[in-house]
Design a protein around this motif. Structure first.
Motif, mmCIF file in Angstrom:
data_model
loop_
_atom_site.group_PDB
_atom_site.id
_atom_site.type_symbol
_atom_site.label_atom_id
_atom_site.label_comp_id
_atom_site.label_asym_id
_atom_site.label_seq_id
_atom_site.Cartn_x
_atom_site.Cartn_y
_atom_site.Cartn_z
ATOM 1 N N ASP A 25 0.786 -1.239 -0.026
ATOM 2 C CA ASP A 25 -0.001 0.010 0.135
ATOM 3 C C ASP A 25 1.019 1.114 -0.076
ATOM 4 N N ARG A 26 2.174 1.132 0.416
ATOM 5 C CA ARG A 26 3.139 2.500 0.413
ATOM 6 C C ARG A 26 3.881 2.236 -0.917
ATOM 7 N N LEU A 27 3.637 1.768 -1.919
ATOM 8 C CA LEU A 27 4.622 1.698 -3.350
ATOM 9 C C LEU A 27 4.516 2.832 -3.931
ATOM 10 N N ASP A 28 5.041 3.939 -3.384
ATOM 11 C CA ASP A 28 5.151 5.425 -4.048
ATOM 12 C C ASP A 28 6.802 5.209 -4.518
ATOM 13 N N PRO A 29 7.195 6.069 -5.469
ATOM 14 C CA PRO A 29 8.282 5.927 -6.301
ATOM 15 C C PRO A 29 9.420 6.166 -5.383
ATOM 16 N N GLN A 30 9.223 6.864 -4.154
ATOM 17 C CA GLN A 30 10.531 7.030 -3.267
ATOM 18 C C GLN A 30 10.593 5.848 -2.496
ATOM 19 N N PHE A 31 9.798 5.358 -1.903
ATOM 20 C CA PHE A 31 9.836 4.026 -1.361
ATOM 21 C C PHE A 31 10.487 2.789 -1.937
ATOM 22 N N VAL A 32 9.844 2.629 -3.243
ATOM 23 C CA VAL A 32 10.725 1.833 -4.144
ATOM 24 C C VAL A 32 12.303 1.805 -4.480
ATOM 25 N N GLU A 33 12.401 3.369 -4.662
ATOM 26 C CA GLU A 33 13.954 3.548 -4.889
ATOM 27 C C GLU A 33 14.613 3.404 -3.630
ATOM 28 N N ARG A 34 14.294 3.634 -2.687
ATOM 29 C CA ARG A 34 15.148 3.381 -1.531
ATOM 30 C C ARG A 34 15.148 2.017 -1.165
ATOM 31 N N SER A 35 14.364 1.106 -1.646
ATOM 32 C CA SER A 35 14.564 -0.412 -1.457
ATOM 33 C C SER A 35 15.663 -1.075 -2.196
ATOM 34 N N LEU A 36 15.904 -0.173 -3.495
ATOM 35 C CA LEU A 36 16.977 -0.938 -4.235
ATOM 36 C C LEU A 36 18.288 -0.681 -3.959
ATOM 37 N N VAL A 37 18.920 -1.600 -4.195
ATOM 38 C CA VAL A 37 20.517 -1.452 -3.854
ATOM 39 C C VAL A 37 21.200 -1.276 -5.228
ATOM 40 N N ALA A 38 21.868 -0.320 -5.268
ATOM 41 C CA ALA A 38 22.687 0.009 -6.548
ATOM 42 C C ALA A 38 23.862 -0.458 -6.846
ATOM 43 N N HIS A 39 24.053 -1.364 -7.993
ATOM 44 C CA HIS A 39 25.287 -1.932 -8.092
ATOM 45 C C HIS A 39 26.185 -1.037 -8.882
ATOM 46 N N ASP A 40 25.634 -0.210 -9.726
ATOM 47 C CA ASP A 40 26.159 0.984 -10.276
ATOM 48 C C ASP A 40 24.907 1.898 -10.803
ATOM 49 N N ASP A 41 25.318 2.592 -11.690
ATOM 50 C CA ASP A 41 24.128 3.571 -12.113
ATOM 51 C C ASP A 41 23.224 3.181 -13.074
ATOM 52 N N ARG A 42 23.259 1.943 -13.458
ATOM 53 C CA ARG A 42 22.389 1.418 -14.440
ATOM 54 C C ARG A 42 21.911 -0.112 -13.935
ATOM 55 N N LEU A 43 22.490 -0.513 -12.811
ATOM 56 C CA LEU A 43 22.086 -1.785 -12.441
ATOM 57 C C LEU A 43 21.682 -1.784 -10.938
ATOM 58 N N PHE A 44 20.427 -2.319 -10.727
ATOM 59 C CA PHE A 44 19.878 -2.064 -9.530
ATOM 60 C C PHE A 44 19.056 -3.538 -8.726
ATOM 61 N N VAL A 45 19.396 -3.986 -7.700
ATOM 62 C CA VAL A 45 18.749 -5.276 -7.159
ATOM 63 C C VAL A 45 18.133 -5.047 -6.087
ATOM 64 N N LEU A 46 16.905 -5.777 -6.145
ATOM 65 C CA LEU A 46 15.918 -6.099 -4.974
ATOM 66 C C LEU A 46 16.198 -7.404 -4.544
ATOM 67 N N SER A 47 16.081 -7.835 -3.162
ATOM 68 C CA SER A 47 16.518 -8.851 -2.515
ATOM 69 C C SER A 47 15.949 -9.127 -1.319
ATOM 70 N N ALA A 48 16.085 -10.244 -0.514
ATOM 71 C CA ALA A 48 15.656 -10.346 0.728
ATOM 72 C C ALA A 48 16.604 -11.553 1.230
ATOM 73 N N GLU A 49 16.848 -11.548 2.476
ATOM 74 C CA GLU A 49 17.354 -12.484 3.305
ATOM 75 C C GLU A 49 16.381 -12.970 4.549
ATOM 76 N N LEU A 50 15.364 -13.639 4.431
ATOM 77 C CA LEU A 50 14.369 -14.078 5.448
ATOM 78 C C LEU A 50 15.064 -14.850 6.266
ATOM 79 N N PRO A 51 15.116 -14.990 7.607
ATOM 80 C CA PRO A 51 15.771 -15.960 8.334
ATOM 81 C C PRO A 51 15.117 -17.268 8.123
ATOM 82 N N TYR A 52 16.129 -18.534 8.288
ATOM 83 C CA TYR A 52 15.631 -19.672 7.938
ATOM 84 C C TYR A 52 14.435 -20.015 8.964
ATOM 85 N N GLY A 53 13.430 -20.756 8.584
ATOM 86 C CA GLY A 53 12.544 -21.190 9.505
ATOM 87 C C GLY A 53 11.365 -20.207 9.414
ATOM 88 N N GLU A 54 11.498 -18.992 9.133
ATOM 89 C CA GLU A 54 10.479 -17.818 9.014
ATOM 90 C C GLU A 54 9.876 -18.002 7.555
#
Length: 404
Positions: free
Chosen positions: A212-241
């Motif tokens: 419900d909060r998917l405004d452009p700024q929220f999505v932008e903050r969630s991306l990890v920049a590899h460089d200025d053309r490649l961005f990554v979204l990922s997760a590391e949920l604890p095992y068992g969860e």
């Protein structure tokens, strides 16, 4: 750090302007300059130049402009030249074309390419004001260009799904100058961050949890920049969860990403995962990685039947990867193709030492220095429409050997 701030701090590329214009004559330059001043565009850039000059400039910008004005006067093949230009622009860019020919057919073809408007010379301030009027800095309701969503899945563990996807993402960003969003959908931590030399910030969990909060700024903050053309979204949920996203969370996320990236690459978890089923309805092209084995052939057939029951199923291409040095007992390519009832799009050769070193160091696999890198380049060229270099001799020999 906010991704936008991080990009602004990088000195390698021109941060760019919100309005960029390349025209072919001094009169047009003067009119567009006055128009840009009147409209108070931030960091407007107006130059005399050709489409090649515009492409060269855009590839050096950290972000594409909001509005691009381009002059195709005296351009023999304007449609093909504009297609080249579109390849280096973010899909959200508003493109207005200037020309000398009052041609309805050309106008319609330009609109099909996603162009906002076509203006016939001589340029005047009134003509530009009419084109921009009511649409807000060239943003027309006709805007239709969006990025392409590509999925990667495997027939079994260890067939190199993430290796191929990450290699393709890097090549498209570094060599083809496309903006790429890479989404590693293994919520418990996939290998993409290791291959790319990054750390996860759990951004994927954040955006899926708070759809419900998917405004452009929220999505932008969630991306990890590899460089200025490649961005990554990922997760590391604890095992068992476990985690169950909202029903439309992934679809909404992709809709937010598509206007700003040429390609969104989805590294999909196992076939039985609920997120995979959801993602396949959003994917336009699916690369299914297989090894030359009977088990993989069976899984390709199972996956094909599975896609028959998916709404808006993607088109699927099979990639044949050789993840280890031993060829003993493997099917040859011809027999594998007969078994699955379709052609293999591309074969990726074993290149063990290079791949292992690249993974451990988080380094790219360069074409010309690696057989695997050469194959990734072939895949990228076919996807992006770039002219392919002649296949190296080793690759032709490999194909002949594998097809016997």
């Amino acid at each position: 750090m906010n991704t936008l701030l991080k990009l602004a701090a990088q000195p390698r590329r021109n941060p760019g302007a919100s309005f960029v214009a390349f025209v072919r004559d001094r009169h047009s330059e003067d009119v567009v300059q006055r128009f840009a001043q009147e409209q108070n565009f931030t960091q407007a850039l107006v130059k005399v130049g050709r489409i090649d000059d515009a492409i060269d400039h855009l590839t050096k910008m950290a972000r594409s402009p909001a509005v691009l004005l381009i002059d195709v006067s005296a351009t023999p093949m304007p449609l093909s030249e504009l297609a080249r230009l579109a390849a280096v622009c973010e899909p959200s860019v508003s493109v207005i074309v200037i020309g000398e020919t009052n041609d309805v057919g050309l106008y319609r073809n330009l609109l099909e390419l996603g162009v906002q408007d076509y203006l016939v010379k001589p340029l005047t301030l009134e003509l530009l004001q009419r084109s921009f009027g009511g649409t807000g800095q060239g943003k027309s309701a006709r805007q239709s260009r969006t990025g392409k969503v590509i999925g990667f899945a495997g027939t079994r563990g260890g067939v190199g799904v993430t290796t191929v996807a990450a290699g393709l993402a890097r090549h498209l960003a570094m060599v083809a100058h496309r903006r790429i969003a890479y989404v590693d959908m293994n919520l418990h931590g996939g290998a993409a961050n290791t291959l790319l030399g990054l750390k996860s910030n759990n951004g994927l969990l954040d955006v899926l949890r708070d759809a419900d909060r998917l405004d452009p700024q929220f999505v932008e903050r969630s991306l990890v920049a590899h460089d200025d053309r490649l961005f990554v979204l990922s997760a590391e949920l604890p095992y068992g969860e476990t985690f169950e996203p909202q029903e439309r969370a992934l679809a909404d996320l992709l809709e937010r990403l598509k206007p700003h990236f040429h390609y969104i690459l989805l590294d999909l978890p196992g076939h039985g995962h609920a997120l995979t089923h959801t993602a396949l309805a959003e994917v336009q092209l699916l690369y299914l990685l297989a090894d030359p084995s009977i088990h993989s052939a069976r899984e390709v057939l199972r996956f094909t039947r599975y896609l028959d029951g998916v709404d808006r199923a993607p088109s699927m291409s099979v990639l044949l990867n050789v993840p280890n040095a031993s060829q003993r007992g493997h099917l040859n390519t011809s027999d594998f193709a007969v078994a699955i009832g379709r052609n293999v799009l591309l074969e990726l050769p074993f290149d063990g030492a290079v791949l292992a070193t690249a993974e451990n160091l988080g380094e790219p696999i360069a074409p010309g220095k690696s057989r695997f890198g050469d194959a990734i380049q072939v895949l990228a060229d076919g996807l992006s429409g770039r002219p392919s270099a002649p296949a190296p001799r080793w690759y032709k020999s490999l194909l002949q050997k594998r097809r016997r």
